[in-house]
Design an enzyme around this catalytic site. Structure first.
Site, PDB file in Angstrom:
ATOM      1  CE  LYS A  12     -22.615 -36.044 113.702  1.00 38.27           C
ATOM      2  NZ  LYS A  12     -21.440 -36.710 113.077  1.00 38.27           N
ATOM      3  CG  ASP A 142     -22.707 -32.282 111.637  1.00 41.88           C
ATOM      4  OD1 ASP A 142     -22.783 -32.637 110.445  1.00 41.88           O
ATOM      5  OD2 ASP A 142     -21.846 -32.723 112.421  1.00 41.88           O
TER       6      ASP A 142
END
Length: 299
Positions: A12, A142
């Site tokens: 990401k 996350d």
């Protein structure tokens, strides 16, 4: 079904990252947009005849007992036992690791999320996406994003997620050759902790530009990382010649967006040899979701 191979665990990027406060327990309150990209680790899963969770490949610097993959699978195994009154079969996990540690790309969290999705399928555990997100959150802020699986506006410590339209573009990512420990950044006395809160509409009305214009917001962690780790500052300065270069997460990787693969290729070819650099395309959706849907149709 006893195996699930070639499972992607994509990286990401934080298109922006603002620190807007701090909770009483010391955790920082963040706002960010998480963007999946098509650079990924690859995991392979095989059910065992006993109940052990075994990582079958070495990951330098990460003992198996500390690996988020192993820890996440054990949490899911325990939840399965709580619901069904028995343990599911164990799992062998092989990891093809290409995402750097301490790079701000979420590699370890992404690996854990892919493991949870794969095991939930292999075990037919039946946990919903939200239940998996709640299970993974204590291991890493996350992990819920990777289970959410699409471009997201994130708040809180990163666990409050809302889908948002992201850019369709290519990125050049530079690995500056240092691993940035997240605690070192968040404990720095000069870290900005009072950025003004924004709303989704602020981001959506000004999607990150992909030429030489500035993108939305900034990364509040970048100044501290550049001070503590000069290679990060050097990579940002070099890549900024081509557009709005910024650091992702707490570092160390640096990225810049481009409208075409051709432009990204040209920049990658010019990156100094002291750094590792690569291109990646934005992803609107986690590729594991399609893989598991196709597998369900086959079954």
């Amino acid at each position: 079904m006893r195996s699930l191979h070639h499972c992607p665990a994509p990286a990401k990027l934080n298109l922006f990252l603002h620190v807007i406060g701090r909770r009483a327990d010391g955790y920082h309150l963040l706002q960010s947009v998480f963007q999946l990209i098509d650079r990924a680790d690859t995991l392979h899963f095989d059910l065992r005849d006993d109940e052990r969770i075994v990582r079958t490949t070495e990951v330098p610097g990460v003992p198996a007992e500390q690996d988020l993959i192993v820890r996440a699978l054990r949490l899911l195994q325990a939840e399965y036992a709580r619901r069904h009154g028995r343990l599911p079969p164990g799992i062998d996990v092989a990891v093809e690791k290409i995402l750097p540690m301490g790079g701000g790309l979420g590699g370890g969290s992404s690996d854990a999320a892919t493991a949870l999705m794969a095991a939930n399928h292999l075990w037919r555990a039946g946990l919903s996406q939200q239940e998996l997100m709640e299970l993974g959150l204590p291991l890493g802020a996350d992990i819920p994003f990777f289970l959410f699986g699409e471009t997201a506006f994130a708040e809180g410590v990163g666990e409050h997620l809302q889908a948002v339209q992201g850019p369709d573009c290519w990125y050049v990512v530079i690995e500056p050759g240092v691993a940035v420990p997240t605690p070192a950044i968040f404990s720095a006395p000069d870290l900005t902790r009072d950025s003004k809160a924004v709303i989704i509409a602020d981001f959506s009305s000004s999607l990150i530009s992909v030429a030489k214009e500035a993108g939305f917001g900034r990364n509040d962690l970048q100044d501290v990382a550049e001070r503590l780790f000069p290679p990060v500052a050097e990579a940002v300065a070099w890549l900024a010649r081509y557009g709005d270069a910024r650091m992702t997460g707490s570092g160390a990787c640096v990225f810049c967006a481009f409208t075409s693969e051709r432009e990204a290729n040209q920049v990658v070819a010019e990156v100094p040899g002291r750094w590792r650099a690569w291109k990646a395309q934005s992803l609107p959706r986690h590729p594991m979701k399609s893989l598991l849907q196709n597998q369900a149709v086959i079954e």
